[in-house]
Design a protein around this motif. Structure first.
Motif, PDB file in Angstrom:
ATOM      1  N   LEU A 132       0.839  -1.203   0.000  1.00 39.49           N
ATOM      2  CA  LEU A 132       0.000   0.000   0.000  1.00 39.49           C
ATOM      3  C   LEU A 132       0.874   1.253   0.000  1.00 39.49           C
ATOM      4  O   LEU A 132       0.642   2.192  -0.762  1.00 39.49           O
ATOM      5  CB  LEU A 132      -0.927  -0.011   1.212  1.00 39.49           C
ATOM      6  N   LYS A 133       1.893   1.252   0.834  1.00 33.33           N
ATOM      7  CA  LYS A 133       2.805   2.394   0.909  1.00 33.33           C
ATOM      8  C   LYS A 133       3.520   2.605  -0.429  1.00 33.33           C
ATOM      9  O   LYS A 133       3.604   3.732  -0.921  1.00 33.33           O
ATOM     10  CB  LYS A 133       3.816   2.175   2.027  1.00 33.33           C
ATOM     11  N   CYS A 134       3.992   1.529  -1.036  1.00 35.54           N
ATOM     12  CA  CYS A 134       4.683   1.639  -2.332  1.00 35.54           C
ATOM     13  C   CYS A 134       3.729   2.110  -3.426  1.00 35.54           C
ATOM     14  O   CYS A 134       4.123   2.857  -4.314  1.00 35.54           O
ATOM     15  CB  CYS A 134       5.302   0.305  -2.732  1.00 35.54           C
ATOM     16  N   GLY A 135       2.467   1.674  -3.352  1.00 34.70           N
ATOM     17  CA  GLY A 135       1.482   2.109  -4.331  1.00 34.70           C
ATOM     18  C   GLY A 135       1.240   3.603  -4.262  1.00 34.70           C
ATOM     19  O   GLY A 135       0.983   4.253  -5.273  1.00 34.70           O
ATOM     20  N   LEU A 136       1.314   4.158  -3.080  1.00 35.47           N
ATOM     21  CA  LEU A 136       1.085   5.589  -2.908  1.00 35.47           C
ATOM     22  C   LEU A 136       2.341   6.418  -3.140  1.00 35.47           C
ATOM     23  O   LEU A 136       2.290   7.479  -3.742  1.00 35.47           O
ATOM     24  CB  LEU A 136       0.542   5.871  -1.505  1.00 35.47           C
ATOM     25  N   PHE A 137       3.469   5.949  -2.643  1.00 33.85           N
ATOM     26  CA  PHE A 137       4.693   6.748  -2.681  1.00 33.85           C
ATOM     27  C   PHE A 137       5.684   6.312  -3.757  1.00 33.85           C
ATOM     28  O   PHE A 137       6.727   6.913  -3.892  1.00 33.85           O
ATOM     29  CB  PHE A 137       5.398   6.698  -1.318  1.00 33.85           C
ATOM     30  N   GLY A 138       5.416   5.254  -4.461  1.00 37.79           N
ATOM     31  CA  GLY A 138       6.365   4.767  -5.451  1.00 37.79           C
ATOM     32  C   GLY A 138       7.499   4.038  -4.765  1.00 37.79           C
ATOM     33  O   GLY A 138       7.340   3.490  -3.677  1.00 37.79           O
ATOM     34  N   ASN A 139       8.659   4.051  -5.367  1.00 38.61           N
ATOM     35  CA  ASN A 139       9.792   3.291  -4.847  1.00 38.61           C
ATOM     36  C   ASN A 139      10.688   4.096  -3.926  1.00 38.61           C
ATOM     37  O   ASN A 139      11.820   3.721  -3.681  1.00 38.61           O
ATOM     38  CB  ASN A 139      10.638   2.755  -6.010  1.00 38.61           C
ATOM     39  N   ILE A 140      10.190   5.211  -3.402  1.00 40.44           N
ATOM     40  CA  ILE A 140      11.003   6.016  -2.501  1.00 40.44           C
ATOM     41  C   ILE A 140      10.657   5.701  -1.061  1.00 40.44           C
ATOM     42  O   ILE A 140       9.618   5.149  -0.762  1.00 40.44           O
ATOM     43  CB  ILE A 140      10.820   7.526  -2.781  1.00 40.44           C
ATOM     44  N   SER A 141      11.518   6.046  -0.171  1.00 37.12           N
ATOM     45  CA  SER A 141      11.309   5.879   1.273  1.00 37.12           C
ATOM     46  C   SER A 141      10.965   4.454   1.660  1.00 37.12           C
ATOM     47  O   SER A 141      10.013   4.207   2.378  1.00 37.12           O
ATOM     48  CB  SER A 141      10.231   6.836   1.782  1.00 37.12           C
ATOM     49  N   LEU A 142      11.745   3.507   1.181  1.00 35.61           N
ATOM     50  CA  LEU A 142      11.476   2.110   1.515  1.00 35.61           C
ATOM     51  C   LEU A 142      12.411   1.574   2.578  1.00 35.61           C
ATOM     52  O   LEU A 142      12.467   0.388   2.817  1.00 35.61           O
ATOM     53  CB  LEU A 142      11.584   1.239   0.256  1.00 35.61           C
ATOM     54  N   GLY A 143      13.149   2.461   3.243  1.00 35.59           N
ATOM     55  CA  GLY A 143      14.101   2.019   4.254  1.00 35.59           C
ATOM     56  C   GLY A 143      13.432   1.288   5.399  1.00 35.59           C
ATOM     57  O   GLY A 143      12.319   1.585   5.773  1.00 35.59           O
ATOM     58  N   LEU A 144      14.114   0.306   5.940  1.00 38.28           N
ATOM     59  CA  LEU A 144      13.574  -0.484   7.039  1.00 38.28           C
ATOM     60  C   LEU A 144      14.325  -0.255   8.332  1.00 38.28           C
ATOM     61  O   LEU A 144      14.136  -0.980   9.291  1.00 38.28           O
ATOM     62  CB  LEU A 144      13.655  -1.974   6.685  1.00 38.28           C
ATOM     63  N   SER A 145      15.161   0.765   8.381  1.00 36.66           N
ATOM     64  CA  SER A 145      16.021   0.925   9.552  1.00 36.66           C
ATOM     65  C   SER A 145      15.239   1.347  10.787  1.00 36.66           C
ATOM     66  O   SER A 145      15.714   1.180  11.894  1.00 36.66           O
ATOM     67  CB  SER A 145      17.115   1.955   9.257  1.00 36.66           C
ATOM     68  N   GLY A 146      14.041   1.899  10.601  1.00 32.15           N
ATOM     69  CA  GLY A 146      13.247   2.301  11.758  1.00 32.15           C
ATOM     70  C   GLY A 146      13.711   3.599  12.385  1.00 32.15           C
ATOM     71  O   GLY A 146      13.336   3.910  13.494  1.00 32.15           O
ATOM     72  N   SER A 147      14.522   4.360  11.693  1.00 32.09           N
ATOM     73  CA  SER A 147      14.970   5.625  12.272  1.00 32.09           C
ATOM     74  C   SER A 147      13.894   6.687  12.089  1.00 32.09           C
ATOM     75  O   SER A 147      12.985   6.533  11.294  1.00 32.09           O
ATOM     76  CB  SER A 147      16.278   6.076  11.609  1.00 32.09           C
ATOM     77  N   ILE A 148      14.015   7.746  12.823  1.00 37.78           N
ATOM     78  CA  ILE A 148      13.019   8.810  12.788  1.00 37.78           C
ATOM     79  C   ILE A 148      12.871   9.391  11.394  1.00 37.78           C
ATOM     80  O   ILE A 148      11.793   9.795  10.994  1.00 37.78           O
ATOM     81  CB  ILE A 148      13.355   9.912  13.828  1.00 37.78           C
ATOM     82  N   LYS A 149      13.914   9.393  10.589  1.00 37.37           N
ATOM     83  CA  LYS A 149      13.802   9.969   9.248  1.00 37.37           C
ATOM     84  C   LYS A 149      12.837   9.173   8.375  1.00 37.37           C
ATOM     85  O   LYS A 149      12.255   9.697   7.448  1.00 37.37           O
ATOM     86  CB  LYS A 149      15.176  10.059   8.577  1.00 37.37           C
ATOM     87  N   ASN A 150      12.639   7.897   8.684  1.00 42.49           N
ATOM     88  CA  ASN A 150      11.714   7.105   7.889  1.00 42.49           C
ATOM     89  C   ASN A 150      10.259   7.413   8.196  1.00 42.49           C
ATOM     90  O   ASN A 150       9.375   6.950   7.495  1.00 42.49           O
ATOM     91  CB  ASN A 150      11.970   5.606   8.098  1.00 42.49           C
TER      92      ASN A 150
END
Length: 149
Positions: A20-38
């Motif tokens: 769902l997230k990829c469908g809305l945002f495309g291939n950006i912001s797919l990091g899994l690090s769990g940091s606040i920037k994500n």
């Protein structure tokens, strides 16, 4: 047995949220690090804008994604961050923040309590979520959270 089924459901939920997230945002912001920037939501791409504008039941989607967090105490940090990004996107105006606050079965309150009691393995903590209220970017989401309380 039951533990294996729970783990399979948990993985299915995480995959559905990421799709769902990829469908809305495309291939950006797919990091899994769990940091606040994500947690910061990137801009929607063209397909995401079209998909969001075609959404006819924001209440149903909000209820589904919040219940995924509330009903499974073992949900991954990445899945919780995906839910927060999706809720922030869906809560972009006054009307939808009211929808969130009025979800059935006190789901908004249960969701917020789950977040407050969340024992994260990543760098995002309740204090850093609360600190987001001071950034202009998160005023809409913080307003939504405040109304639910």
């Amino acid at each position: 047995g039951a533990n294996e089924k729970r783990q399979t459901n948990r993985m299915g939920t995480a995959v559905a949220l990421r799709v769902l997230k990829c469908g809305l945002f495309g291939n950006i912001s797919l990091g899994l690090s769990g940091s606040i920037k994500n947690l910061s939501s990137p801009c929607l791409d063209d397909a995401g804008r079209e998909l969001l504008s075609s959404l006819s039941d924001k209440r149903g989607l909000m209820n589904s994604i919040t219940s995924a967090v509330v009903s499974d105490r073992g949900i991954s940090d990445a899945a919780i961050l995906d839910v927060l990004q999706l809720l922030r996107l869906l809560s972009s105006d006054e009307r939808t923040t009211e929808i969130f606050a009025s979800l059935p079965n006190k789901m908004a309150e249960k969701f917020l309590m789950t977040l407050l009691l969340w024992e994260s393995g990543c760098t995002l903590t309740a204090a850093s979520i609360c600190g987001l209220k001071d950034t202009e970017k998160y005023q809409g989401f913080y307003s939504c959270v405040s109304r639910a309380l």
